[in-house]
Structures are given as C-alpha cells and as structure tokens.
Design an enzyme around this catalytic site. Sequence first.
Site, mmCIF file in Angstrom:
data_model
loop_
_atom_site.group_PDB
_atom_site.id
_atom_site.type_symbol
_atom_site.label_atom_id
_atom_site.label_comp_id
_atom_site.label_asym_id
_atom_site.label_seq_id
_atom_site.Cartn_x
_atom_site.Cartn_y
_atom_site.Cartn_z
ATOM 1 N N ARG A 188 -3.349 -10.800 4.017
ATOM 2 C CA ARG A 188 -3.953 -10.559 2.733
ATOM 3 C C ARG A 188 -2.608 -10.600 2.019
ATOM 4 N NH1 ARG A 188 -6.404 -7.354 -0.580
ATOM 5 N NH2 ARG A 188 -7.821 -7.906 -2.285
ATOM 6 N N LYS A 205 0.908 -1.029 -0.014
ATOM 7 C CA LYS A 205 -0.042 0.324 0.331
ATOM 8 C C LYS A 205 0.764 1.248 -0.064
ATOM 9 C CE LYS A 205 -4.220 -1.931 1.150
ATOM 10 N NZ LYS A 205 -5.288 -2.213 2.419
#
Length: 336
Positions: A316, A281
């Site tokens: 994840r 991210k």
Amino acid sequence: MTYYRPIPRTDHHHHARPEGALPLAGGWCWFDTVEVLARDAPPRLLPARDLPADVAHRLTAPRPPLSGMDMDAPRLMGILNITPDSFSDGGRHFDPATALAHARAMAQAGADILDVGGESTRPGAAPVPLDEEIARTAPVIAAIRAEIATPISIDTRKTPVADEAFRAGATLVNDVSGFTFDASLAPFASEHALPVCIMHAQGTPETMQQDPRYADVLLDVYDWLGARVEALTALGIPRGRIAVDPGIGFGKTRDHNLRLLQGVSLFHGLGCPVLLGASRKRFIGDLTGTPVASDRVPGSLAIAVMAANQGVQILRVHDVAETRAALDVWDAIRSC
C-alpha cells in the site's frame, strides 16, 4: 505455541534451489529453512522438509486472486486519502475533481487497486462523522468507477461507509481496526462476498502512539491477526478472501516497526495474502532525517523492495510510479 517464519529466497536459477525447497504461498519466493520461534525458547532453524504438514500447507498453498488481483507477483495498492488532515497528503485530494485526477494518474502508473479513505487514521486523529465520511468517499468512488477499470477498496471502519462505497463500485473493505470497531462490518462483507483486509492496531488513532508496549511485537501481532482471521472465517468470510496487515505505525514504536518488517514473512503462516503499508510513515522520517512526509520516498522504496523479497503480496503506497519502477528493476534482476 510454536511459530514458523519461512526464510524466503528469490534466486531464479534451478541450481540455486535445493531439493526439498518449498514455494512460498505459491508465489515468486521459495524457502528451504524456517526460523522456529517461541515465547519461552531461543530461536532455532529447521529444514522446511521437517515442517508439520498443516504448517507446510499454510505456508505453501497458492493464494487465490483477491479483488481481481492475482497473487503471483507483488501488487500495488495506491492510496487516495480524501481527507483534510491525513499525515502525508491531507487536503491535497479533498476536492473530488483532484481526487479523480490522482486516481487516474495512479492507475496509469500501474496501481493494481485504489484504496479510497475518508477518515484520517494518522496519530492523534479524531473520528469523522459518518455522513461526512460517506460524502467524501462514495461520490469519488462512483466517479472513478465510471472511467477507470482498476479495482477500488474502501478504507473504513464503518458499515454505512462501506455499504455506500460498495454501491458506488468498491470491491474490498480495508479496515484499520481489523473489524473490531463496528460489529456489523464483517457480516456485511460476508453477505456481499467482499474480500477484506484485517489490520492490526494497538489502541485507536487518537491514542495509539502514546506508549505502545508488547511482550513480543512480532508474535503478539501474529496472534492477534490469527484470532481475527478465525473470527471472520466463523462469520462466513473464507480465508482466501482475507488479507492481513501488521499495521506498521499503528500503536508501534520505531523498533516495533523494524522488528515487524524484519520478520514479516512470519505472517504467511496465517494462510492469507500479506498487505504492508509503510509508505512515507514517520519512523522512516526518524531513520532518514526527513520530517516532511513527501521526502520519505527513498526509504519507502527500500521497504517495498525488501517486502517483495519477503513474498509480501500487496504494497500500500503513496508513490505508485516510483514503487512500480523500483519493483520492475528488482524483478528484472531476480528473474534474469
């Protein structure tokens, strides 16, 4: 309201584990101290043995298997984005044959579940028409299911998409809106006894990064997830079939993300498995000077190991083989 954040330890040797230490969620961590948090008082430490009984039960009870995955070790959810515009790998797996090959590779690399999504939820992303989202996901899920035994989750906010994915073989619904976008999705999951993941987001993907604000990000996200867990249990989805995800990067600044990661063990107090999605991210890019998402693997691995030390049950990730290797080394050191 008072909040209790367990301070997890992973020392394996009995002499390192004091009398009165409690198991964290029946897993690989234990704790003998909690941080007591409140909105109107400074944090303080409390011995675990002094916890209220109901809080202690929530924090210590073993989590039942979720979608076939035992919660006694960190599990890897491999990301399969079948979108032309996802932030990290958009367009790479848009072709069904490519998607199937990537699913095969992640399964062989040690993914415990494959998360298939057909709508990009990166910052600024626009919604995808229903028929298109179904056409991207259901055929790929059917193709994976035909040859790979790994469980599959459908990453969607929409009941018709989840329905077609379920018919194709998906066994978990992972909703980035926390089941607030489509009022019929939670009843659908309840009716079919499907486990779910509730994620916190502030705003929608189109707007969420414009100016996110919180009174206290850790406690605000905890309260929101707690309210959603209560709403879903009231609809007939038992707590043991619900995972919670603080939603790193979804309506969060860099500082918000760091605070959530630092305090992530708080979420065990919801009595559910914790799922964390921080892989590649943008805040990792900001911290490490890596504007290209695929260059953020080292930072992603640091978060994975940190999360495992906090008892997080499901990670994840985009980079399954690399994360599995990092956790194998972590586990060998921890359990020697």
